[in-house]
Scaffold this motif. Structure first.
Motif, mmCIF file in Angstrom:
data_model
loop_
_atom_site.group_PDB
_atom_site.id
_atom_site.type_symbol
_atom_site.label_atom_id
_atom_site.label_comp_id
_atom_site.label_asym_id
_atom_site.label_seq_id
_atom_site.Cartn_x
_atom_site.Cartn_y
_atom_site.Cartn_z
ATOM 1 N N LEU A 104 38.830 -49.907 -33.625
ATOM 2 C CA LEU A 104 38.800 -51.064 -34.522
ATOM 3 C C LEU A 104 40.181 -51.328 -35.119
ATOM 4 O O LEU A 104 40.640 -52.471 -35.177
ATOM 5 C CB LEU A 104 37.760 -50.858 -35.625
ATOM 6 C CG LEU A 104 36.302 -50.813 -35.157
ATOM 7 C CD1 LEU A 104 35.388 -50.425 -36.305
ATOM 8 C CD2 LEU A 104 35.873 -52.124 -34.536
ATOM 9 N N ILE A 156 40.966 -54.998 -36.595
ATOM 10 C CA ILE A 156 39.696 -55.390 -37.196
ATOM 11 C C ILE A 156 39.506 -54.631 -38.508
ATOM 12 O O ILE A 156 39.584 -53.407 -38.542
ATOM 13 C CB ILE A 156 38.525 -55.103 -36.227
ATOM 14 C CG1 ILE A 156 38.683 -55.998 -34.999
ATOM 15 C CG2 ILE A 156 37.195 -55.316 -36.916
ATOM 16 C CD1 ILE A 156 37.753 -55.688 -33.874
ATOM 17 N N ASN A 157 39.261 -55.385 -39.558
ATOM 18 C CA ASN A 157 39.018 -54.784 -40.864
ATOM 19 C C ASN A 157 37.570 -54.314 -40.954
ATOM 20 O O ASN A 157 36.662 -55.017 -40.522
ATOM 21 C CB ASN A 157 39.288 -55.797 -41.981
ATOM 22 C CG ASN A 157 40.736 -56.243 -42.007
ATOM 23 O OD1 ASN A 157 41.638 -55.461 -41.756
ATOM 24 N ND2 ASN A 157 40.951 -57.510 -42.301
ATOM 25 N N PHE A 158 37.376 -53.143 -41.529
ATOM 26 C CA PHE A 158 36.031 -52.609 -41.716
ATOM 27 C C PHE A 158 36.071 -51.625 -42.876
ATOM 28 O O PHE A 158 37.125 -51.136 -43.258
ATOM 29 C CB PHE A 158 35.520 -51.922 -40.444
ATOM 30 C CG PHE A 158 36.325 -50.712 -40.063
ATOM 31 C CD1 PHE A 158 35.926 -49.444 -40.452
ATOM 32 C CD2 PHE A 158 37.498 -50.835 -39.325
ATOM 33 C CE1 PHE A 158 36.680 -48.325 -40.115
ATOM 34 C CE2 PHE A 158 38.253 -49.723 -38.988
ATOM 35 C CZ PHE A 158 37.848 -48.469 -39.382
ATOM 36 N N SER A 164 32.084 -56.025 -37.276
ATOM 37 C CA SER A 164 33.454 -56.506 -37.368
ATOM 38 C C SER A 164 33.563 -58.021 -37.480
ATOM 39 O O SER A 164 34.617 -58.541 -37.798
ATOM 40 C CB SER A 164 34.252 -56.038 -36.157
ATOM 41 O OG SER A 164 33.708 -56.596 -34.991
#
Length: 151
Positions: free
Chosen positions: A70, A75-77, A110
């Motif tokens: 990610l 991708i921010n999570f 995501s």
């Protein structure tokens, strides 16, 4: 002449904005497809028996690899979400997660909230409510039949 100039400037700004929005949409879609591909590859690397299903514990053990994936895709999570995702993916509560459930679950985690996501949730909730209502009606019918037999 000033009115015409203002109209041309507004039209130009609008066209640039629409082009930017379309460009961002295409970029999100490409990112989504790449994530789907990479998640499938991660799943396949863990699926030594090639049966397209893994125990929840196997996937949880690979969560650092998933987090790295990610991050590599920008991708921010939230780590908390990543910890919980494996429970949510197991729709049937069997402890087994199929490849398609894994890929879709990670993509959902995501994704930005999209109108389609909201529609999908609404659809699922409506289906559940309908099934519960049907079950209630059947239960009432069975109870009525039992009362008639006793009575």
């Amino acid at each position: 002449i000033n009115g015409l100039l203002v109209a041309l400037i507004n039209e130009s700004i609008l066209e640039k904005n629409q082009a930017r929005i379309e460009s961002e949409r295409i970029e999100r879609e490409l990112k989504r497809k790449k994530l789907q591909q990479k998640c499938g590859e991660l799943f396949d690397s863990l699926d030594v028996h090639r049966n397209r299903a893994l125990r929840q514990s196997v996937l949880q053990a690979a969560s650092p690899r998933l987090a790295a994936l990610l991050v590599s895709l920008g991708i921010n999570f939230h780590n908390k979400d990543l910890d919980q995702i494996f429970y949510v993916m197991d729709f049937e509560d069997t402890g087994i997660i199929e490849r398609s459930e894994f890929v879709q679950g990670v993509v959902d985690l995501s994704d930005q909230v999209r109108p389609m996501s909201i529609m999908e949730v609404h659809y699922q909730v409506t289906r559940c409510a309908s099934k519960i209502e049907d079950t209630d009606l059947k239960t009432e019918s069975v109870l009525k039949g039992l009362e008639e037999q006793r009575g």
